[in-house]
Enzyme design. Structure first.
Site, PDB file in Angstrom:
ATOM      1  N   ASP A   1      56.455  41.662  35.311  1.00  0.00           N
ATOM      2  CA  ASP A   1      55.259  41.544  35.900  1.00  0.00           C
ATOM      3  C   ASP A   1      54.796  40.132  35.498  1.00  0.00           C
ATOM      4  O   ASP A   1      55.244  39.572  34.633  1.00  0.00           O
ATOM      5  CB  ASP A   1      54.321  42.697  35.273  1.00  0.00           C
ATOM      6  CG  ASP A   1      52.934  42.780  35.606  1.00  0.00           C
ATOM      7  OD1 ASP A   1      52.709  42.448  36.821  1.00  0.00           O
ATOM      8  OD2 ASP A   1      52.244  42.779  34.685  1.00  0.00           O
TER       9      ASP A   1
ATOM     10  N   ASP B   1      50.851  39.334  35.477  1.00  0.00           N
ATOM     11  CA  ASP B   1      49.725  39.048  34.816  1.00  0.00           C
ATOM     12  C   ASP B   1      49.563  40.137  33.492  1.00  0.00           C
ATOM     13  O   ASP B   1      49.977  41.457  33.834  1.00  0.00           O
ATOM     14  CB  ASP B   1      48.194  39.654  35.550  1.00  0.00           C
ATOM     15  CG  ASP B   1      48.245  38.642  36.863  1.00  0.00           C
ATOM     16  OD1 ASP B   1      48.652  37.458  36.655  1.00  0.00           O
ATOM     17  OD2 ASP B   1      48.022  39.146  37.929  1.00  0.00           O
TER      18      ASP B   1
ATOM     19  N   HIS C   1      41.059  39.127  35.836  1.00  0.00           N
ATOM     20  CA  HIS C   1      40.929  40.118  37.018  1.00  0.00           C
ATOM     21  C   HIS C   1      40.723  39.127  38.173  1.00  0.00           C
ATOM     22  O   HIS C   1      39.731  38.159  38.333  1.00  0.00           O
ATOM     23  CB  HIS C   1      39.703  40.893  36.650  1.00  0.00           C
ATOM     24  CG  HIS C   1      39.336  42.141  37.590  1.00  0.00           C
ATOM     25  ND1 HIS C   1      40.267  43.047  38.017  1.00  0.00           N
ATOM     26  CD2 HIS C   1      38.450  42.092  38.551  1.00  0.00           C
ATOM     27  CE1 HIS C   1      39.701  43.710  38.843  1.00  0.00           C
ATOM     28  NE2 HIS C   1      38.741  43.172  39.297  1.00  0.00           N
TER      29      HIS C   1
ATOM     30  N   THR D   1      55.062  40.657  41.469  1.00  0.00           N
ATOM     31  CA  THR D   1      53.727  40.620  40.902  1.00  0.00           C
ATOM     32  C   THR D   1      52.886  41.237  42.232  1.00  0.00           C
ATOM     33  O   THR D   1      53.210  40.954  43.445  1.00  0.00           O
ATOM     34  CB  THR D   1      53.193  39.305  40.555  1.00  0.00           C
ATOM     35  OG1 THR D   1      51.754  39.236  40.374  1.00  0.00           O
ATOM     36  CG2 THR D   1      53.394  38.242  41.632  1.00  0.00           C
TER      37      THR D   1
ATOM     38  N   GLN E   1      49.447  41.277  44.234  1.00  0.00           N
ATOM     39  CA  GLN E   1      48.643  40.067  44.519  1.00  0.00           C
ATOM     40  C   GLN E   1      47.847  40.601  45.705  1.00  0.00           C
ATOM     41  O   GLN E   1      47.565  39.891  46.761  1.00  0.00           O
ATOM     42  CB  GLN E   1      49.153  38.749  44.807  1.00  0.00           C
ATOM     43  CG  GLN E   1      49.848  38.391  43.398  1.00  0.00           C
ATOM     44  CD  GLN E   1      48.911  38.121  42.168  1.00  0.00           C
ATOM     45  OE1 GLN E   1      47.776  37.752  42.321  1.00  0.00           O
ATOM     46  NE2 GLN E   1      49.309  38.562  40.930  1.00  0.00           N
ATOM     47  N   SER E   2      46.943  41.457  45.379  1.00  0.00           N
ATOM     48  CA  SER E   2      45.950  41.987  46.561  1.00  0.00           C
ATOM     49  C   SER E   2      44.820  41.075  46.793  1.00  0.00           C
ATOM     50  O   SER E   2      44.183  41.090  47.831  1.00  0.00           O
ATOM     51  CB  SER E   2      45.399  43.478  46.104  1.00  0.00           C
ATOM     52  OG  SER E   2      44.436  43.413  44.862  1.00  0.00           O
TER      53      SER E   2
ATOM     54  N   ARG F   1      54.551  47.086  47.240  1.00  0.00           N
ATOM     55  CA  ARG F   1      53.737  47.030  46.275  1.00  0.00           C
ATOM     56  C   ARG F   1      53.950  48.057  45.196  1.00  0.00           C
ATOM     57  O   ARG F   1      54.404  49.172  45.455  1.00  0.00           O
ATOM     58  CB  ARG F   1      52.181  47.597  46.537  1.00  0.00           C
ATOM     59  CG  ARG F   1      51.185  47.407  45.519  1.00  0.00           C
ATOM     60  CD  ARG F   1      49.718  47.672  46.237  1.00  0.00           C
ATOM     61  NE  ARG F   1      48.889  47.912  45.056  1.00  0.00           N
ATOM     62  CZ  ARG F   1      48.445  46.941  44.369  1.00  0.00           C
ATOM     63  NH1 ARG F   1      48.415  45.754  44.700  1.00  0.00           N
ATOM     64  NH2 ARG F   1      47.414  47.173  43.341  1.00  0.00           N
TER      65      ARG F   1
END
Length: 194
Positions: free
Chosen positions: A14, A16, A24, A56, A58-59, A112
């Site tokens: 992952d 973050d 955030h 990762t 990444q929305s 996702r």
């Protein structure tokens, strides 16, 4: 995927809260800072023969808060910081899907996490053996992505949301204090199983 002796083992990571400090909706390269032990962990894993692949969610891109070019700038900064400490990642995969649920266990989109799509795509692209590979992350969605892809095991880091989640989840192979601890656990486990 067929088990094949020439396929390489990987550690999927992952981003973050695992490799870099969690921010955030991270949208600026200036906010990128490495997690303690990240560079050392990558070096140890690669020296042991693991391919290190970032996967990762990444929305922020899907939400229109960041462009793909902006995401690339963030990844470039992460790679630059790793490089100054003699480390690198082998590849980066990302999903821009925006979740519609707060349930970190629910697979809404194949690509996702906790969906296995990014890991399966990396395995296909890079010639990786999922059954010899591990997942490291700070969320139950990371652990489940590894399990859903058929990885050997998953390490959940205590740097993230683990205390808010069900710690008795059977897919968690190990709890680790940070990425370096996770790397050392994986290397011990692989030396035992040889």
């Amino acid at each position: 995927m067929q088990i094949n002796s020439h396929l390489r083992p990987a550690v999927f990571l992952d981003r973050d809260g695992t490799l870099i400090k969690h921010v955030h909706h991270l949208c600026s390269p200036e906010q990128v800072a490495l997690e303690q032990g990240a560079s050392e962990a990558l070096c140890l894993l690669q020296e042991a023969g693991f391919v290190c692949v970032v996967v990762t969610n990444q929305s922020v891109v899907g939400r229109g808060m960041l462009s793909v070019e902006g995401l690339k700038a963030i990844h470039d900064k992460m790679e630059q910081l790793l490089s100054t400490q003699g480390a690198r990642v082998d590849s980066i995969y990302f999903s821009t899907h925006v979740p519609h649920t707060s349930d970190l266990r629910e697979v809404e989109y194949f690509d996702r996490k906790p969906g296995p799509g990014m890991l399966l795509r990396a395995a296909q692209d890079l010639g990786l053996s999922l059954v010899k590979s591990w997942m490291i992350g700070d969320s139950i969605s990371d652990v489940l992505a590894g399990a859903n892809a058929g990885c050997k095991g998953s390490c959940l880091l205590k740097t993230g949301l683990y205390s808010l989640e069900c710690q008795d989840c059977s897919q968690i192979s190990f709890l680790a204090s940070d990425i370096l601890d996770a790397a050392q656990i994986i290397l011990r486990q692989d030396s035992i199983s040889i």
